[in-house]
Design an enzyme around this catalytic site. Structure first.
Site, PDB file in Angstrom:
ATOM      1  N   GLU A 167       0.759  -1.040  -0.086  1.00 15.81           N
ATOM      2  CA  GLU A 167       0.052   0.021  -0.095  1.00 15.81           C
ATOM      3  C   GLU A 167       0.803   1.185  -0.060  1.00 15.81           C
ATOM      4  O   GLU A 167       0.462   2.426   0.276  1.00 15.81           O
ATOM      5  CB  GLU A 167      -0.993  -0.064   1.161  1.00 15.81           C
ATOM      6  CG  GLU A 167      -2.605  -0.531   0.759  1.00 15.81           C
ATOM      7  CD  GLU A 167      -2.452  -1.770   0.590  1.00 15.81           C
ATOM      8  OE1 GLU A 167      -1.585  -2.718   0.674  1.00 15.81           O
ATOM      9  OE2 GLU A 167      -3.558  -2.224  -0.119  1.00 15.81           O
ATOM     10  N   TYR A 223       3.507   1.913   1.974  1.00 21.06           N
ATOM     11  CA  TYR A 223       3.957   2.347   3.379  1.00 21.06           C
ATOM     12  C   TYR A 223       5.336   1.996   3.369  1.00 21.06           C
ATOM     13  O   TYR A 223       5.871   1.583   2.502  1.00 21.06           O
ATOM     14  CB  TYR A 223       3.158   1.572   4.646  1.00 21.06           C
ATOM     15  CG  TYR A 223       1.539   2.093   4.573  1.00 21.06           C
ATOM     16  CD1 TYR A 223       1.581   3.460   4.933  1.00 21.06           C
ATOM     17  CD2 TYR A 223       0.682   1.152   4.330  1.00 21.06           C
ATOM     18  CE1 TYR A 223       0.073   3.652   5.263  1.00 21.06           C
ATOM     19  CE2 TYR A 223      -0.606   1.590   4.642  1.00 21.06           C
ATOM     20  CZ  TYR A 223      -0.916   2.879   5.013  1.00 21.06           C
ATOM     21  OH  TYR A 223      -2.065   3.281   5.009  1.00 21.06           O
ATOM     22  N   ARG A 241       2.162  -8.707   4.142  1.00 23.36           N
ATOM     23  CA  ARG A 241       1.479  -8.072   3.127  1.00 23.36           C
ATOM     24  C   ARG A 241       2.479  -7.499   2.143  1.00 23.36           C
ATOM     25  O   ARG A 241       3.005  -6.699   2.357  1.00 23.36           O
ATOM     26  CB  ARG A 241       0.627  -6.917   3.777  1.00 23.36           C
ATOM     27  CG  ARG A 241      -0.588  -6.740   2.872  1.00 23.36           C
ATOM     28  CD  ARG A 241      -1.853  -6.598   3.452  1.00 23.36           C
ATOM     29  NE  ARG A 241      -2.804  -6.075   2.474  1.00 23.36           N
ATOM     30  CZ  ARG A 241      -3.721  -5.450   2.506  1.00 23.36           C
ATOM     31  NH1 ARG A 241      -4.154  -4.961   3.758  1.00 23.36           N
ATOM     32  NH2 ARG A 241      -4.427  -4.968   1.628  1.00 23.36           N
ATOM     33  N   HIS A 279      -1.449   3.941  -1.855  1.00 27.13           N
ATOM     34  CA  HIS A 279      -2.522   4.950  -1.516  1.00 27.13           C
ATOM     35  C   HIS A 279      -2.656   6.163  -2.321  1.00 27.13           C
ATOM     36  O   HIS A 279      -3.446   6.734  -2.623  1.00 27.13           O
ATOM     37  CB  HIS A 279      -2.351   5.372  -0.175  1.00 27.13           C
ATOM     38  CG  HIS A 279      -2.940   4.438   0.897  1.00 27.13           C
ATOM     39  ND1 HIS A 279      -4.082   3.558   0.702  1.00 27.13           N
ATOM     40  CD2 HIS A 279      -2.482   3.786   2.086  1.00 27.13           C
ATOM     41  CE1 HIS A 279      -4.120   2.729   1.640  1.00 27.13           C
ATOM     42  NE2 HIS A 279      -3.064   2.932   2.567  1.00 27.13           N
ATOM     43  N   GLN A 318     -18.600   5.503   3.211  1.00 22.97           N
ATOM     44  CA  GLN A 318     -18.879   6.366   3.723  1.00 22.97           C
ATOM     45  C   GLN A 318     -18.947   6.493   5.152  1.00 22.97           C
ATOM     46  O   GLN A 318     -18.662   7.649   5.723  1.00 22.97           O
ATOM     47  CB  GLN A 318     -20.261   6.743   3.143  1.00 22.97           C
ATOM     48  CG  GLN A 318     -20.506   7.415   1.864  1.00 22.97           C
ATOM     49  CD  GLN A 318     -22.035   7.438   1.446  1.00 22.97           C
ATOM     50  OE1 GLN A 318     -22.420   6.574   0.563  1.00 22.97           O
ATOM     51  NE2 GLN A 318     -22.972   8.375   2.088  1.00 22.97           N
TER      52      GLN A 318
HETATM   53  P1  NAP Z   1     -26.932  17.705  -2.572  1.00 21.29           P
HETATM   54  O1  NAP Z   1     -25.858  17.001  -2.461  1.00 21.29           O
HETATM   55  O2  NAP Z   1     -27.269  18.424  -1.535  1.00 21.29           O
HETATM   56  O3  NAP Z   1     -26.916  18.773  -3.898  1.00 21.29           O
HETATM   57  C1  NAP Z   1     -27.650  19.536  -4.425  1.00 21.29           C
HETATM   58  C2  NAP Z   1     -27.153  20.191  -5.519  1.00 21.29           C
HETATM   59  O4  NAP Z   1     -28.252  21.154  -6.138  1.00 21.29           O
HETATM   60  C3  NAP Z   1     -26.046  20.941  -5.236  1.00 21.29           C
HETATM   61  O5  NAP Z   1     -25.119  20.931  -6.341  1.00 21.29           O
HETATM   62  C4  NAP Z   1     -26.465  22.392  -5.142  1.00 21.29           C
HETATM   63  O6  NAP Z   1     -25.489  23.323  -5.450  1.00 21.29           O
HETATM   64  C5  NAP Z   1     -27.931  22.482  -6.007  1.00 21.29           C
HETATM   65  N1  NAP Z   1     -28.819  23.102  -5.637  1.00 21.29           N
HETATM   66  C6  NAP Z   1     -29.038  23.345  -4.455  1.00 21.29           C
HETATM   67  N2  NAP Z   1     -30.301  24.240  -4.202  1.00 21.29           N
HETATM   68  C7  NAP Z   1     -30.603  24.667  -5.611  1.00 21.29           C
HETATM   69  C8  NAP Z   1     -31.481  25.603  -6.281  1.00 21.29           C
HETATM   70  N3  NAP Z   1     -32.391  26.138  -5.424  1.00 21.29           N
HETATM   71  N4  NAP Z   1     -31.471  25.683  -7.697  1.00 21.29           N
HETATM   72  C9  NAP Z   1     -30.385  25.050  -8.397  1.00 21.29           C
HETATM   73  N5  NAP Z   1     -29.572  24.110  -7.874  1.00 21.29           N
HETATM   74  C10 NAP Z   1     -29.398  23.906  -6.355  1.00 21.29           C
HETATM   75  O7  NAP Z   1     -28.344  16.752  -2.948  1.00 21.29           O
HETATM   76  P2  NAP Z   1     -28.354  15.513  -3.803  1.00 21.29           P
HETATM   77  O8  NAP Z   1     -27.419  15.778  -4.798  1.00 21.29           O
HETATM   78  O9  NAP Z   1     -29.841  15.422  -4.214  1.00 21.29           O
HETATM   79  O10 NAP Z   1     -27.952  14.313  -3.183  1.00 21.29           O
HETATM   80  C11 NAP Z   1     -28.785  14.032  -1.876  1.00 21.29           C
HETATM   81  C12 NAP Z   1     -27.884  13.169  -0.783  1.00 21.29           C
HETATM   82  O11 NAP Z   1     -27.568  12.034  -1.246  1.00 21.29           O
HETATM   83  C13 NAP Z   1     -26.404  14.125  -0.675  1.00 21.29           C
HETATM   84  O12 NAP Z   1     -26.328  14.303   0.870  1.00 21.29           O
HETATM   85  C14 NAP Z   1     -25.504  13.122  -0.819  1.00 21.29           C
HETATM   86  O13 NAP Z   1     -24.539  12.984  -0.068  1.00 21.29           O
HETATM   87  C15 NAP Z   1     -26.203  11.732  -0.966  1.00 21.29           C
HETATM   88  N6  NAP Z   1     -25.566  11.040  -2.197  1.00 21.29           N
HETATM   89  C16 NAP Z   1     -24.363  11.038  -2.165  1.00 21.29           C
HETATM   90  C17 NAP Z   1     -23.945  10.425  -3.513  1.00 21.29           C
HETATM   91  C18 NAP Z   1     -22.455  10.016  -3.450  1.00 21.29           C
HETATM   92  O14 NAP Z   1     -21.807  10.435  -2.698  1.00 21.29           O
HETATM   93  N7  NAP Z   1     -21.830   9.864  -4.257  1.00 21.29           N
HETATM   94  C19 NAP Z   1     -24.466   9.835  -4.325  1.00 21.29           C
HETATM   95  C20 NAP Z   1     -25.845  10.078  -4.285  1.00 21.29           C
HETATM   96  C21 NAP Z   1     -26.485  10.719  -3.203  1.00 21.29           C
HETATM   97  P3  NAP Z   1     -25.265  24.776  -5.916  1.00 21.29           P
HETATM   98  O15 NAP Z   1     -26.301  25.326  -4.643  1.00 21.29           O
HETATM   99  O16 NAP Z   1     -23.993  25.285  -5.748  1.00 21.29           O
HETATM  100  O17 NAP Z   1     -26.168  25.116  -7.036  1.00 21.29           O
HETATM  101 FE1  SF4 Z   2     -17.806   0.702   4.854  1.00 21.75          FE
HETATM  102 FE2  SF4 Z   2     -19.944  -0.355   5.505  1.00 21.75          FE
HETATM  103 FE3  SF4 Z   2     -19.924   1.187   3.221  1.00 21.75          FE
HETATM  104 FE4  SF4 Z   2     -18.601  -1.375   3.499  1.00 21.75          FE
HETATM  105  S1  SF4 Z   2     -20.919  -0.713   3.643  1.00 21.75           S
HETATM  106  S2  SF4 Z   2     -17.794   0.448   2.593  1.00 21.75           S
HETATM  107  S3  SF4 Z   2     -17.909  -1.174   5.577  1.00 21.75           S
HETATM  108  S4  SF4 Z   2     -19.410   2.040   5.269  1.00 21.75           S
END
Ligand code: NAP
Ligand code: SF4
Length: 691
Positions: A175, A177, A225, A263, A355
């Site tokens: 990794e 290290y 490892r 990493h 996450q």
């Molecule tokens: P979000 O992460 O809160 O993003 C909302 C997006 O909309 C932002 O880009 C924001 O950027 C924009 N926005 C907010 N208000 C707005 C408005 N009035 N008009 C236009 N744009 C606006 O929400 P989400 O994408 O719906 O995701 C929901 C949750 O699911 C999040 O907490 C996320 O962490 C989780 N999730 C995570 C992943 C991942 O990590 N891969 C995947 C899916 C979902 P601006 O305000 O800059 O425009």
């Molecule tokens: Fe980590 Fe749990 Fe997500 Fe698996 S499911 S990657 S252990 S948080």
């Protein structure tokens, strides 16, 4: 978990569950709990929690546990005051961990982790004074005496591990290290006896194993490892990796574990989008080399092995002698016991999201698990049988509602779960359609089984009304009604070519060739990934395609196993937008955000921040920048997809409260901002455990 009677016949998973005789000791099966830093290692006050954490995994039947990494000295710290095993007093503290594991019939090895130039601390050391791209600290170049001190620290740590009751140690040599840093010219530019030709660069690894073996005696497990695929330019060649494997076995290693990727490598190795068992072929290649040379050392393979079926197939195919599972044992401590009982469908599968585990660790928080919030919280989040059986209604069968309902029912309550849709899962049903997130379906399979096992009364296609809930006479109602898409109120958004992410991901609305996505949060990124990937061609389900996409090659052909990525062309031209200025995807997972960004860049997705949305026209989306609002710029497209975040859905709350019904809000219904499944499941579980 009690053993089923009669036991399943034929016995399931004959390779995975076969014992492994190491000569002086026998492992119960071929599942090794891979080392996983939880943060419990880093403070004296966490030792009781660490003992409970590993004891639960030992009770679940895992063959050998490897702890999170402990530094052998302060130069080896991953961060200031990281867990260290360097004194007899420290060894005494570890006793409660080893005793707890042994009381459950388990075996446990301590990982010795010297981070070298990866140390996020000013005392870090390395073969050469070369800063790594992932730490702000430049390491001090060791003198020959300094190297000798590091070796002695490894040896002392191993001897103390034995004194503390461990069954073995794992020497972390991969990794990227400390030990790994000596092996390659990328990080070792020394000209003395510890650098230069490969025999000198590998001397540290061999010396550490040889002297550790001398110190601990023959009847102690020493896992080494070994980085079999560095995934960095100038990484080890295959011939070097094989030479090292032979040398460390000769020096006294009992088991060889596989390390994949430094990493600092720009190739994902454990994220959800990595195919299951993606690197088992590397271990097989090494195993074949060693067997051909008459070396019978057991080899462990690792990375993205998260079901008993995958583990069994890998072992049956002769890729390895053991499989390493780290995160899957956070997700379900009973992984092995359930497999043995023929109940693999009951396993809470790790979805490789990072996450709650790695993302927490990198933020200096204790690790836990998104799908199992009790992980590493065993002494805090306790689910006890209820003193008195009550009746609860849970409204909404998304992650929050499922976690709450099943936890309440597990405690002995009568639970009625209402879901307006024809299936459980809520937002997870959209997530699992994203290429690279197929794993999310496993969580729904798990909860489906859990609903049945705990006796939750599930009513699908049923919109719970206030009247029905009041008439139900429940002791309390839990509203897990989730979220609805936020309306960004852009002029023209009612035109027919404007869709919400729900239209795209749930209802398969037709999408054109050129797309503008409004909003670049987690869902905006997911929708972009969905739209640039040709339907039915997720590279996660096709190892060859995935390797080409990320430039992973046979290390026998090219040093380090990396070549130029050759991504398939995008299915659409996508522009991803946000109003905030700065890098898009800043709020994505700490350890996975770069992967999402890189994946979209490879698909030529244009990412634009700092926009004002002026209007949507039949030709596309008109945006402006900063205060110059009159100078609209047309982003020509034939579909606009709105991914502008969420609003909570909680219209049932007021009428229920008016009727004096006790109401609790969980998940998105409680707080839509920054809602994610981690918070939803944790909140649902904690509330249900406390009621
Ligand atoms: P979000 O992460 O809160 O993003 C909302 C997006 O909309 C932002 O880009 C924001 O950027 C924009 N926005 C907010 N208000 C707005 C408005 N009035 N008009 C236009 N744009 C606006 O929400 P989400 O994408 O719906 O995701 C929901 C949750 O699911 C999040 O907490 C996320 O962490 C989780 N999730 C995570 C992943 C991942 O990590 N891969 C995947 C899916 C979902 P601006 O305000 O800059 O425009
Ligand atoms: Fe980590 Fe749990 Fe997500 Fe698996 S499911 S990657 S252990 S948080």
């Amino acid at each position: 978990m009690s053993a089923p009677y009669p036991p399943p016949y034929p016995p399931p998973y004959p390779h995975l569950l076969a014992p492994l005789d190491l000569g002086f000791t026998t492992l119960a099966n071929r599942v090794l709990m891979g080392s996983m830093h939880t943060g419990l290692e880093d403070g004296r006050k966490h030792f009781a929690a660490m003992a409970a954490f590993y004891a639960e995994r030992a009770r679940g039947g895992v063959g050998l546990i490897v702890t999170g990494g402990f530094a052998p000295n302060i130069e080896g710290w991953a961060k200031p005051f990281a867990g260290t095993l360097a004194t007899h007093a420290a060894a005494r503290r570890h006793r409660q961990v080893t005793d707890a594991v042994h009381a459950e019939g388990g075996k446990i090895a301590l990982q010795i982790l010297h981070t070298g130039r990866y140390g996020y601390q000013p005392l870090c050391v390395a073969p050469s004074r070369l800063k790594s791209p992932i730490s702000p600290f430049t390491p001090r170049e060791l003198t020959a005496r300094g190297i000798e001190r590091q070796i002695r620290a490894f040896v002392r740590c191993a001897a103390l591990a034995r004194e503390a009751g461990y069954d073995g140690v794992e020497v972390m040599g991969s990794e990227g290290y400390f030990i790994n840093q000596f092996l390659v010219t990328h990080t070792n530019q020394r000209t003395d006896a510890w650098g230069g030709p490969y025999e000198c660069r590998m001397r540290l690894a061999v010396e550490v194993v040889r002297r550790v073996r001398e110190a601990v005696g023959p009847d102690f497990i020493v896992v080494y490892r070994l980085s079999m695929l560095d995934l960095i330019p100038d990484g080890s060649s295959w011939a070097e990796a094989v030479q090292l494997a032979k040398a460390v076995v000769n020096a006294g290693a009992t088991i060889l574990n596989t390390g994949i990727g430094w990493h600092e490598a720009r190739v994902p190795t454990i994220a959800t989008s990595v195919p299951r068992g993606a690197f088992a072929w590397v271990t097989k290649k090494m195993r074949d080399e060693l067997r051909a040379a008459g070396i019978g050392v057991p080899l462990v393979t690792s990375n993205r092995i998260n079901t008993p079926d995958v583990g069994e197939r890998i072992l049956a195919d002769g890729c390895a002698d053991l499989v390493s599972l780290a995160r899957p044992l956070l997700a379900d401590a009973e992984f092995v016991a359930k497999a043995r009982a023929g109940r693999a469908d009951d396993i809470n599968t790790c979805i490789a999201c990072n996450q709650a585990c790695l993302d927490h660790t990198f933020r200096n928080q204790l690790a836990t698990c998104l799908v199992n919030p009790r992980a590493a919280q065993e002494t805090v989040l306790v689910v006890r049988p209820a003193a008195q059986r009550r009746r609860y209604a849970v409204v909404g069968a998304g992650p929050a509602g499922l976690a709450a309902a099943t936890t309440l029912a597990e405690r002995g309550h009568e639970v009625h779960l209402f879901e307006g849709a024809g299936e459980i899962g809520g937002q997870f049903n959209m997530a699992r359609r994203i290429p690279g997130k197929e794993e999310f379906a496993e969580t729904l399979r798990y909860f489906d089984r859990r609903l049945q096992a705990t006796g939750v009364q599930l009513r699908l296609n049923t919109r719970a009304t206030p009247e029905a809930l009041v008439a139900g006479g429940y002791d309390a109602v839990l509203l897990a009604t989730g979220v609805s898409p936020r309306d960004p109120q852009i002029p023209g958004e009612d035109l027919p070519h404007v869709l919400s992410y729900v239209d795209v991901l749930r209802h398969d609305a037709p999408v054109g060739e050129r797309v503008a996505i409004v909003g670049a949060g987690g869902i905006g990124f997911d929708v972009a990934e969905f739209l640039v990937t040709p339907a039915g061609h997720s590279p996660t389900l096709d190892l060859k395609a995935w390797m080409a996409e990320w430039g992973v090659a046979d290390p026998a052909q090219v040093r380090g196993g990396v070549v130029r990525p050759q991504p398939a062309p995008p299915a659409r031209r996508v522009t991803l937008l946000q109003r905030k200025s700065g890098k898009l995807g800043r709020g994505l997972g700490k350890t996975t955000g770069w992967i999402h960004r890189a994946a979209l860049q490879m698909k030529q997705v244009e990412m634009i921040g700092g926009v004002n949305y002026e209007r949507i026209t039949p030709e596309g989306l008109v945006v402006s920048y900063g205060d110059k609002r009159q100078d609209g710029q047309l982003i020509a497209c034939d579909t606009v997809v709105l991914c502008a975040g969420q609003e909570p859905l909680r219209e049932l709350q007021a009428p229920l409260a008016a009727a004096s019904v006790a109401v609790h809000l969980v998940g998105g219904a409680h707080e839509a901002a920054e809602l994610d499944a981690k918070r939803a499941i944790a909140q649902g579980t904690a509330l249900a455990a406390a009621l």
